[in-house]
Design an enzyme around this catalytic site. Sequence first.
Site, PDB file in Angstrom:
ATOM      1  N   HIS A  98      23.094 -28.104 -29.927  1.00  0.00           N
ATOM      2  CA  HIS A  98      22.794 -29.536 -29.811  1.00  0.00           C
ATOM      3  C   HIS A  98      24.020 -30.248 -29.276  1.00  0.00           C
ATOM      4  O   HIS A  98      25.147 -29.867 -29.580  1.00  0.00           O
ATOM      5  CB  HIS A  98      22.362 -30.132 -31.156  1.00  0.00           C
ATOM      6  CG  HIS A  98      23.321 -29.867 -32.278  1.00  0.00           C
ATOM      7  ND1 HIS A  98      23.392 -28.654 -32.939  1.00  0.00           N
ATOM      8  CD2 HIS A  98      24.259 -30.662 -32.851  1.00  0.00           C
ATOM      9  CE1 HIS A  98      24.322 -28.724 -33.872  1.00  0.00           C
ATOM     10  NE2 HIS A  98      24.874 -29.917 -33.832  1.00  0.00           N
ATOM     11  N   HIS A 100      25.716 -33.963 -29.289  1.00  0.00           N
ATOM     12  CA  HIS A 100      25.723 -35.312 -29.846  1.00  0.00           C
ATOM     13  C   HIS A 100      25.992 -36.295 -28.704  1.00  0.00           C
ATOM     14  O   HIS A 100      26.973 -36.129 -27.967  1.00  0.00           O
ATOM     15  CB  HIS A 100      26.863 -35.480 -30.858  1.00  0.00           C
ATOM     16  CG  HIS A 100      26.774 -34.585 -32.052  1.00  0.00           C
ATOM     17  ND1 HIS A 100      26.359 -35.023 -33.283  1.00  0.00           N
ATOM     18  CD2 HIS A 100      27.079 -33.263 -32.213  1.00  0.00           C
ATOM     19  CE1 HIS A 100      26.409 -34.025 -34.164  1.00  0.00           C
ATOM     20  NE2 HIS A 100      26.845 -32.942 -33.532  1.00  0.00           N
TER      21      HIS A 100
HETATM   22  P1  AMP Z   1      26.942 -30.392 -36.232  1.00  0.00           P
HETATM   23  O1  AMP Z   1      27.948 -30.649 -37.290  1.00  0.00           O
HETATM   24  O2  AMP Z   1      27.481 -30.558 -34.849  1.00  0.00           O
HETATM   25  O3  AMP Z   1      26.210 -29.090 -36.422  1.00  0.00           O
HETATM   26  O4  AMP Z   1      25.883 -31.563 -36.375  1.00  0.00           O
HETATM   27  C1  AMP Z   1      24.672 -31.464 -37.003  1.00  0.00           C
HETATM   28  C2  AMP Z   1      24.092 -32.860 -37.012  1.00  0.00           C
HETATM   29  O5  AMP Z   1      22.714 -32.764 -37.277  1.00  0.00           O
HETATM   30  C3  AMP Z   1      24.699 -33.795 -38.062  1.00  0.00           C
HETATM   31  O6  AMP Z   1      25.217 -34.941 -37.400  1.00  0.00           O
HETATM   32  C4  AMP Z   1      23.521 -34.131 -38.962  1.00  0.00           C
HETATM   33  O7  AMP Z   1      23.558 -35.448 -39.412  1.00  0.00           O
HETATM   34  C5  AMP Z   1      22.334 -33.868 -38.050  1.00  0.00           C
HETATM   35  N1  AMP Z   1      21.099 -33.466 -38.700  1.00  0.00           N
HETATM   36  C6  AMP Z   1      20.925 -32.451 -39.573  1.00  0.00           C
HETATM   37  N2  AMP Z   1      19.630 -32.353 -39.931  1.00  0.00           N
HETATM   38  C7  AMP Z   1      18.975 -33.329 -39.246  1.00  0.00           C
HETATM   39  C8  AMP Z   1      17.616 -33.751 -39.195  1.00  0.00           C
HETATM   40  N3  AMP Z   1      16.666 -33.149 -39.902  1.00  0.00           N
HETATM   41  N4  AMP Z   1      17.301 -34.809 -38.395  1.00  0.00           N
HETATM   42  C9  AMP Z   1      18.261 -35.432 -37.679  1.00  0.00           C
HETATM   43  N5  AMP Z   1      19.563 -35.065 -37.684  1.00  0.00           N
HETATM   44  C10 AMP Z   1      19.902 -34.042 -38.456  1.00  0.00           C
END
Ligand code: AMP
Length: 113
Positions: A98, A100
Amino acid sequence: MEDCIFCKIANHVIESNYVYEDELVAAFRDMNPQAPTHVLVVPKEHYANIVDGVPAQTLAAMAHAVDEVAKAEGIRESGFRVIANTGDDAGQTVHHLHWHVLGGTNMGEGLMP
Ligand code: AMP
């Protein structure tokens, strides 16, 4: 991939707050936003991260989705940041690729907190 939350959201097994979508990619709002705009751009196919053999076509679709998100959020001209946390040292918590997309505020020039 079974039991992958982003696989489920990107493929509408679980619904989310979508900002953009096409055949290869979905973009939806982060549930814990770190900026006025905080959208996650996610491929519909499962890849653990950006070094997991992601096809060029998927990377191009993700870049296109970033542009569409920036336009939809009104941050294309003011600027925004794209982050791909990759692996443990980067703090990757969801092991489905993903990007951001963060914007809507001036984040300054530094990359690290
Ligand atoms: P990372 O630390 O780069 O793996 O970021 C994961 C991101 O996913 C974090 O910013 C979380 O807030 C977000 N996240 C996790 N679960 C969900 C979800 N079900 N819907 C939307 N965002 C999510």
